[in-house]
Every structure is written in C-alpha cells, then in structure tokens.
Design a protein around this motif. Structure first.
Motif, PDB file in Angstrom:
ATOM      1  N   LEU A  65       7.944   3.238   1.693  1.00 52.91           N
ATOM      2  CA  LEU A  65       9.397   3.385   1.362  1.00 52.91           C
ATOM      3  C   LEU A  65      10.149   3.207   2.585  1.00 52.91           C
ATOM      4  O   LEU A  65      11.477   2.724   2.534  1.00 52.91           O
ATOM      5  CB  LEU A  65       9.912   4.734   0.736  1.00 52.91           C
ATOM      6  CG  LEU A  65       9.262   4.844  -0.893  1.00 52.91           C
ATOM      7  CD1 LEU A  65       9.421   6.133  -1.315  1.00 52.91           C
ATOM      8  CD2 LEU A  65       9.577   3.659  -1.812  1.00 52.91           C
ATOM      9  N   GLU A  66      10.003   4.082   3.845  1.00 52.74           N
ATOM     10  CA  GLU A  66      10.728   4.075   4.838  1.00 52.74           C
ATOM     11  C   GLU A  66      10.622   2.631   5.626  1.00 52.74           C
ATOM     12  O   GLU A  66      11.738   2.386   6.330  1.00 52.74           O
ATOM     13  CB  GLU A  66      10.207   4.973   5.910  1.00 52.74           C
ATOM     14  CG  GLU A  66      10.366   6.551   5.680  1.00 52.74           C
ATOM     15  CD  GLU A  66       9.698   7.398   6.561  1.00 52.74           C
ATOM     16  OE1 GLU A  66       8.743   7.066   7.382  1.00 52.74           O
ATOM     17  OE2 GLU A  66       9.555   8.707   6.406  1.00 52.74           O
ATOM     18  N   MET A  67       9.850   1.898   5.647  1.00 55.98           N
ATOM     19  CA  MET A  67       9.756   0.608   6.151  1.00 55.98           C
ATOM     20  C   MET A  67      10.619  -0.377   5.366  1.00 55.98           C
ATOM     21  O   MET A  67      11.116  -1.149   5.857  1.00 55.98           O
ATOM     22  CB  MET A  67       8.279   0.013   6.099  1.00 55.98           C
ATOM     23  CG  MET A  67       7.205   0.592   6.913  1.00 55.98           C
ATOM     24  SD  MET A  67       5.744  -0.201   6.812  1.00 55.98           S
ATOM     25  CE  MET A  67       5.720  -1.557   6.178  1.00 55.98           C
ATOM     26  N   ARG A  68      10.802  -0.019   4.129  1.00 59.33           N
ATOM     27  CA  ARG A  68      12.056  -0.839   3.371  1.00 59.33           C
ATOM     28  C   ARG A  68      13.115  -0.214   3.294  1.00 59.33           C
ATOM     29  O   ARG A  68      14.017  -0.824   2.574  1.00 59.33           O
ATOM     30  CB  ARG A  68      11.413  -1.152   2.060  1.00 59.33           C
ATOM     31  CG  ARG A  68      10.108  -2.144   2.069  1.00 59.33           C
ATOM     32  CD  ARG A  68       8.902  -2.011   1.166  1.00 59.33           C
ATOM     33  NE  ARG A  68       8.038  -2.941   1.046  1.00 59.33           N
ATOM     34  CZ  ARG A  68       7.183  -2.989   1.831  1.00 59.33           C
ATOM     35  NH1 ARG A  68       7.085  -1.867   2.814  1.00 59.33           N
ATOM     36  NH2 ARG A  68       6.172  -3.836   1.898  1.00 59.33           N
ATOM     37  N   ASN A  72      15.765   7.107  -1.578  1.00 59.33           N
ATOM     38  CA  ASN A  72      15.591   7.927  -2.821  1.00 59.33           C
ATOM     39  C   ASN A  72      15.061   6.895  -3.732  1.00 59.33           C
ATOM     40  O   ASN A  72      15.931   6.136  -4.585  1.00 59.33           O
ATOM     41  CB  ASN A  72      17.042   8.615  -3.268  1.00 59.33           C
ATOM     42  CG  ASN A  72      16.652   9.447  -4.334  1.00 59.33           C
ATOM     43  OD1 ASN A  72      15.691   9.481  -4.962  1.00 59.33           O
ATOM     44  ND2 ASN A  72      17.731   9.906  -5.040  1.00 59.33           N
ATOM     45  N   PRO A  73      13.822   6.896  -4.081  1.00 56.07           N
ATOM     46  CA  PRO A  73      13.190   5.947  -4.950  1.00 56.07           C
ATOM     47  C   PRO A  73      13.473   6.078  -6.282  1.00 56.07           C
ATOM     48  O   PRO A  73      13.379   4.973  -7.221  1.00 56.07           O
ATOM     49  CB  PRO A  73      11.711   6.176  -4.786  1.00 56.07           C
ATOM     50  CG  PRO A  73      11.338   7.294  -4.077  1.00 56.07           C
ATOM     51  CD  PRO A  73      12.712   7.753  -3.502  1.00 56.07           C
TER      52      PRO A  73
END
Length: 95
Positions: A65-68, A72-73
C-alpha cells in the motif's frame, strides 16, 4: 555447469548432473541458492527451498500500500454494513 541470467542462481544443470550430485545441490539450495535443471539445454525445472506458508504477511501488505501511495485502503464503511438484508431482497429471484 553453465551460468544463467537469473539473480541468485548458481547455474543450469542437466538432469543427469542433478542425479549425480543431488545431495550437494540440496545443501546449496538450503543456503538460498537456486538451481535450474535443463533437458536438452533448455531449462525445465527450478530447484528452490521450500517455504512454509504461515498466514497473512501484514508487513508485506503495508509495504504494498505504501509503495502505491494508498493511505486508507477502506475509506468508508456504511453504518448499516452489518444489518441484515431486507426479506424482499433475499426472496427476489436471481437474474
């Protein structure tokens, strides 16, 4: 033993070579090396160490998630999310 272009790969071995030195190759694989096994000069198998599956890797998910850039998913969950569905909805035939 020929070398290959794969990262962490020690080489390509024929099936005959693997039969003759399987124990030695197994020890090398235990140390993290990868072995390609060929038939007629073409790679057909890869010998790698077995990794036991151990459930969800939350750290990997967080890194993903951080790489993208996703902070907040799940941005919104309705207040009635857990409420039972209306009976008329449940009895309606599927399309």
């Amino acid at each position: 033993m020929a070398t290959c272009g794969y990262i962490c790969c020690m080489g390509i071995f024929s099936i005959r070579e693997v039969k003759d030195s399987f124990s030695e190759l197994g020890r090398r694989v235990d140390k993290g090396e990868r072995v390609l096994i060929s038939r007629h000069g073409e790679p057909v198998y890869e010998l790698v160490a077995y990794k036991k599956k151990g459930g969800i890797d939350y750290e990997a998910g967080k890194r993903f998630l951080e790489m993208r850039g996703i902070k907040n998913p799940v941005p919104y969950i309705a207040d009635d999310f857990d409420d039972p569905l209306p009976e008329d909805f449940l009895l309606r035939p599927l399309p």
